[in-house]
Design a protein around this motif. Structure first.
Motif, mmCIF file in Angstrom:
data_model
loop_
_atom_site.group_PDB
_atom_site.id
_atom_site.type_symbol
_atom_site.label_atom_id
_atom_site.label_comp_id
_atom_site.label_asym_id
_atom_site.label_seq_id
_atom_site.Cartn_x
_atom_site.Cartn_y
_atom_site.Cartn_z
ATOM 1 N N LEU A 125 -7.303 0.841 6.294
ATOM 2 C CA LEU A 125 -8.671 0.736 5.780
ATOM 3 C C LEU A 125 -8.894 -0.604 5.086
ATOM 4 O O LEU A 125 -9.946 -1.229 5.255
ATOM 5 C CB LEU A 125 -8.983 1.880 4.820
ATOM 6 N N ALA A 126 -7.924 -1.064 4.307
ATOM 7 C CA ALA A 126 -8.064 -2.338 3.607
ATOM 8 C C ALA A 126 -8.140 -3.490 4.599
ATOM 9 O O ALA A 126 -8.947 -4.416 4.422
ATOM 10 C CB ALA A 126 -6.895 -2.541 2.648
ATOM 11 N N GLU A 181 -2.729 4.822 5.955
ATOM 12 C CA GLU A 181 -4.183 4.928 6.042
ATOM 13 C C GLU A 181 -4.868 3.954 5.088
ATOM 14 O O GLU A 181 -5.850 3.312 5.455
ATOM 15 C CB GLU A 181 -4.637 6.365 5.759
ATOM 16 N N ASP A 182 -4.354 3.852 3.861
ATOM 17 C CA ASP A 182 -4.924 2.906 2.891
ATOM 18 C C ASP A 182 -4.792 1.466 3.388
ATOM 19 O O ASP A 182 -5.714 0.665 3.248
ATOM 20 C CB ASP A 182 -4.241 3.028 1.533
ATOM 21 N N PHE A 198 0.855 -1.187 0.000
ATOM 22 C CA PHE A 198 0.000 0.000 0.000
ATOM 23 C C PHE A 198 0.891 1.238 0.000
ATOM 24 O O PHE A 198 1.965 1.233 0.591
ATOM 25 C CB PHE A 198 -0.903 0.027 1.242
ATOM 26 N N SER A 199 0.439 2.296 -0.625
ATOM 27 C CA SER A 199 1.241 3.515 -0.696
ATOM 28 C C SER A 199 1.177 4.326 0.600
ATOM 29 O O SER A 199 2.084 5.096 0.888
ATOM 30 C CB SER A 199 0.821 4.370 -1.883
ATOM 31 N N SER A 200 0.101 4.152 1.380
ATOM 32 C CA SER A 200 -0.005 4.917 2.630
ATOM 33 C C SER A 200 -0.487 4.015 3.765
ATOM 34 O O SER A 200 -1.150 3.002 3.546
ATOM 35 C CB SER A 200 -0.972 6.093 2.467
#
Length: 77
Positions: free
Chosen positions: A69-70, A65-66, A61-63
């Motif tokens: 969430l995933a 937060e992403d 993931f790039s962040s």
């Protein structure tokens, strides 16, 4: 729906906990971005741009937060 809590081991690791059990770890990569790896037998689906790829236990993931969430979305399903 599972209630996810996050345990943080500074500076680079976050652990998704459900009912006191660690289910996924998110780690910051030296090259940038984050990887989320299941601690059980769960697998991430292949990315949409590689539909024939096999599911994997780790996903990039790039962040942060992403990634969080995933993980929360996958555990809610």
């Amino acid at each position: 729906m599972a209630h996810v809590t996050w345990d943080h081991t500074p500076p680079t690791t976050w652990i998704a906990m459900v009912d006191g059990q660690a289910l996924c770890s998110i780690k910051r990569k030296d090259i940038g971005g984050w990887t989320a790896a299941w601690t059980d037998e769960r697998l991430w689906p292949p990315p949409s741009h590689l539909p024939k790829a096999l599911p994997q236990p780790t996903q990039f993931f790039s962040s942060l937060e992403d990634a969080k969430l995933a993980v929360e979305h996958a555990l809610a399903a």
